[in-house]
Motif scaffolding. Structure first.
Motif, PDB file in Angstrom:
ATOM      1  N   MET A 164       3.664  -1.580 -11.171  1.00  0.00           N
ATOM      2  CA  MET A 164       3.660  -0.375 -10.393  1.00  0.00           C
ATOM      3  C   MET A 164       4.072  -0.459  -8.931  1.00  0.00           C
ATOM      4  O   MET A 164       3.623  -1.622  -8.171  1.00  0.00           O
ATOM      5  CB  MET A 164       2.380   0.224 -10.369  1.00  0.00           C
ATOM      6  CG  MET A 164       2.403   1.660 -10.101  1.00  0.00           C
ATOM      7  SD  MET A 164       2.382   2.292  -8.321  1.00  0.00           S
ATOM      8  CE  MET A 164       0.720   1.901  -8.101  1.00  0.00           C
ATOM      9  N   SER A 210       7.330  -0.114  -5.884  1.00  0.00           N
ATOM     10  CA  SER A 210       8.826   0.074  -5.459  1.00  0.00           C
ATOM     11  C   SER A 210       9.517  -1.310  -4.732  1.00  0.00           C
ATOM     12  O   SER A 210       8.824  -1.865  -4.251  1.00  0.00           O
ATOM     13  CB  SER A 210       8.939   1.092  -4.393  1.00  0.00           C
ATOM     14  OG  SER A 210       8.506   2.403  -5.133  1.00  0.00           O
ATOM     15  N   LYS A 219      15.475   0.117  -2.442  1.00  0.00           N
ATOM     16  CA  LYS A 219      16.448   0.503  -3.237  1.00  0.00           C
ATOM     17  C   LYS A 219      18.012  -0.030  -2.498  1.00  0.00           C
ATOM     18  O   LYS A 219      18.893   0.124  -3.231  1.00  0.00           O
ATOM     19  CB  LYS A 219      16.408   1.955  -3.807  1.00  0.00           C
ATOM     20  CG  LYS A 219      16.740   2.835  -2.353  1.00  0.00           C
ATOM     21  CD  LYS A 219      16.687   4.286  -3.114  1.00  0.00           C
ATOM     22  CE  LYS A 219      16.424   5.250  -2.016  1.00  0.00           C
ATOM     23  NZ  LYS A 219      15.219   5.457  -1.457  1.00  0.00           N
ATOM     24  N   ILE A 268      16.010   7.256 -11.486  1.00  0.00           N
ATOM     25  CA  ILE A 268      15.265   8.250 -11.394  1.00  0.00           C
ATOM     26  C   ILE A 268      15.737   9.267 -12.237  1.00  0.00           C
ATOM     27  O   ILE A 268      16.821   9.690 -12.172  1.00  0.00           O
ATOM     28  CB  ILE A 268      15.263   8.911 -10.035  1.00  0.00           C
ATOM     29  CG1 ILE A 268      14.811   7.815  -8.967  1.00  0.00           C
ATOM     30  CG2 ILE A 268      14.209   9.937  -9.988  1.00  0.00           C
ATOM     31  CD1 ILE A 268      14.650   8.251  -7.397  1.00  0.00           C
ATOM     32  N   LYS A 315      10.621   6.620 -12.087  1.00  0.00           N
ATOM     33  CA  LYS A 315      11.625   5.971 -11.223  1.00  0.00           C
ATOM     34  C   LYS A 315      11.346   4.627 -11.626  1.00  0.00           C
ATOM     35  O   LYS A 315      10.208   4.200 -11.644  1.00  0.00           O
ATOM     36  CB  LYS A 315      11.134   6.194  -9.533  1.00  0.00           C
ATOM     37  CG  LYS A 315      12.089   5.165  -8.755  1.00  0.00           C
ATOM     38  CD  LYS A 315      11.805   5.232  -7.169  1.00  0.00           C
ATOM     39  CE  LYS A 315      10.936   4.267  -7.109  1.00  0.00           C
ATOM     40  NZ  LYS A 315      10.619   3.930  -5.628  1.00  0.00           N
ATOM     41  N   LYS A 375       7.423   4.057 -10.500  1.00  0.00           N
ATOM     42  CA  LYS A 375       6.591   5.032 -10.431  1.00  0.00           C
ATOM     43  C   LYS A 375       6.784   6.017 -11.025  1.00  0.00           C
ATOM     44  O   LYS A 375       7.781   6.596 -11.365  1.00  0.00           O
ATOM     45  CB  LYS A 375       6.807   5.311  -8.764  1.00  0.00           C
ATOM     46  CG  LYS A 375       6.121   4.174  -7.794  1.00  0.00           C
ATOM     47  CD  LYS A 375       5.948   4.853  -6.669  1.00  0.00           C
ATOM     48  CE  LYS A 375       5.116   3.822  -5.608  1.00  0.00           C
ATOM     49  NZ  LYS A 375       4.503   4.371  -4.432  1.00  0.00           N
TER      50      LYS A 375
END
Lengths: 138, 404
Positions: free
Chosen positions: A17, A19, A22, A31, A42, A59
């Protein structure tokens, strides 16, 4: 609704989990879904030059089955080549997590998220290589 | 906490031990049929039913003769709506209800629509109240009945009953209300409020399941309804079927306890609900209250936790019994129609949780719940791409989502 043990496990201990940035060149971001539908996933993949998915992060806004589907997807894509990852079918996720019919859309979303992240990565790559070749021409 | 906490008192309530004690003899030694006129078994049962009828009537300011016992709220709503529609069909065929009404009102109305009746389903404001003047405008010469929830089951909004009653009385239209969720919310007086029919049930006021009542006004005006269950002519022919004596006894005691302890009950529920709601609002941002804080049942707090899906939240609070307006808890995949009717966005409807406190909750349970809600929401928000986007300053409404 009773959840399968695997869904509960992914919900309680989500794998990967988080990020990635990007904007990084080797990160593909997908997404999918919409807040109005109650699910947004995402999925981000870090892909090396050999086309192997080295890392994955997710996420998810959604129910327990949506969280579990995306968590499972990150586990499955890791170490696979992009081509192999594209072979993952939502029905595999349904089977692994024992999802009831009303939750099948969660698995569809996870499959779409993989495809969308890979397509984002490919778009980025093409743009970058064309930029590079343009630069080379100057 | 070694056992689960029950905060779903609008789904059902725990039977009060005093109610159970009163019921038991009517399962065992006093098992007679209240319609048996020839022996003591029957007389005992009838006496108990009469006593209960008096207690039910007293809670709503009615005469005992105006109470018809049924199997619960759904039957009472069906009997009131279909009973009036059939009886007054020659007078008119138009019926009115509210968008936020419960299925036991809306579904019988839709069934009647298939048999030639016409419906007006009135919208409510963003807090769930209907404007009595809008109701007045909706009433036509052929309108025979207005039906609505006095207190909404999901959000606890209380309708302005007296003003609504004035409008229907003035217009000569019958008013049916479902008061099943009114315990502790509004002291009911059917005469002051000009209510003509009123549905109640026992299991939401610490009584048993499977028993309810319908109040049917006997004078000014005398309301007549066509029976929907026919047979032995029980309940003055309005609702046949051997009376559920233990259940009725339980409902009577439940009503009496509620009436005798009304003020302390209201204070108790308000205190717990406010502690819960204020506690959560202090601990978390992006939480909104659904309903009307100025006209709301003290038992209810319906909250939307933005960026978190309701079912996932319930899963994280599995030791606490709660309901969600999220689609995922239902089989329809549509989020709560009640919240949608208030204009709550589908995203926030998916993120809603209904907390309903009751007589048997404790302050300790409330503090525990506040703490656990904070933990579970924070954890899911860390996991939520929407929360991340909102924190980055992205307006979620401006995003082009690829919907399925």
């Amino acid at each position: 609704m009773a959840y399968s043990d695997k869904v509960v496990d992914h919900y309680n201990n989500p794998r990967n989990m988080g990020s990635f940035d990007k904007s990084e060149e080797n990160v593909g971001t997908g997404i999918v879904g919409a807040p109005e539908c109650g699910d947004v996933m995402k999925l981000q993949l870090k892909i090396n030059d050999a086309g192997v998915i080295e890392e994955a992060k997710f996420k998810t806004f959604g129910c327990g089955s949506a969280i579990a589907s995306s968590s499972l997807a990150t586990e499955w894509v890791k170490g696979k080549t992009v081509e192999e990852a594209l072979q993952i079918k939502n029905t595999d996720i349904v089977q692994e997590l024992n999802l009831p019919p009303v939750k099948i859309h969660c698995s569809v979303l996870a499959e779409d998220a993989i495809k969308s992240a890979i397509s984002d990565y490919r778009t980025k790559k093409t743009q970058n290589s064309s930029e590079k070749s343009e630069n080379a021409n100057v | 906490m070694d056992r689960s906490i029950y905060l779903d008192n609008h789904a059902s309530t725990k039977l009060d031990p005093r109610v159970l004690d009163a019921m038991i003899p009517y399962f065992t030694e006093n098992f007679g049929n209240a319609s048996s006129r020839n022996h003591a078994y029957g007389w005992k049962a009838e006496e108990a039913v009469d006593q209960a009828r008096g207690d039910v009537a007293a809670l709503i300011g009615a005469d005992p003769k105006e109470i018809v016992f049924t199997s619960g709220m759904t039957e009472s709503d069906n009997l009131a709506i279909k009973g009036v529609a059939e009886m007054y069909r020659e007078k008119g065929n138009h019926l009115i209800a509210l968008e936020t009404d419960i299925r036991s009102i809306l579904d019988p109305l839709h069934a009647l629509e298939r048999h030639g009746f016409t419906l007006t389903i009135l919208p409510v404001d963003n807090k769930g109240r209907v404007d009595p003047e809008k109701l007045r405008e909706a009433i036509r010469p052929e309108t025979i009945l207005v039906s609505m929830m006095m207190v909404n089951h999901e959000i606890g909004t209380i309708q302005s009953m007296e003003e609504i009653g004035k409008v229907t009385r003035e217009k000569g239209v019958l008013l049916h209300v479902n008061a099943s969720y009114s315990a502790g919310a509004v002291p009911i007086d059917v005469n002051r409020m000009n209510i003509d029919l009123l549905s109640m049930n026992a299991h939401l006021i610490y009584g048993p399941k499977g028993v309810g009542a319908l109040y049917v006004r006997r004078k000014n005006p005398r309301v007549r309804i066509t029976p929907q269950i026919e047979g032995g002519g029980h309940e003055r022919g309005v609702r046949s079927g051997t009376l559920n004596t233990p259940g009725i006894v339980g409902m009577g005691v439940a009503c009496r306890l509620l009436r005798e302890n009304w003020n302390s009950e209201v204070a108790f529920l308000s205190n717990l609900r406010n502690k819960l709601e204020n506690g959560i609002l202090e601990e978390l941002d992006y939480v909104s209250i659904n309903g009307d804080v100025d006209h709301r049942s003290p038992a209810v707090s319906n909250l939307s936790f933005a960026f978190v899906e309701g079912e996932a939240l319930l899963m994280g609070l599995k030791e606490i019994a709660l309901s969600s307006g999220s689609a995922c808890t239902s089989s329809t995949l549509e989020p709560s129609y009640v919240l949608r009717a208030l204009g709550v966005g589908t995203d926030l409807a998916h993120s809603s949780i209904r907390f309903t406190v009751g007589r048997f909750n404790t302050e300790e349970e409330i503090s525990y719940t506040v703490r656990r809600v904070k933990e579970a929401v924070s954890r899911l928000r860390d996991m939520s791409p929407l929360y991340e986007m909102a924190k980055e300053g992205i307006d979620l409404k401006s995003v082009q989502w690829n919907t399925h």
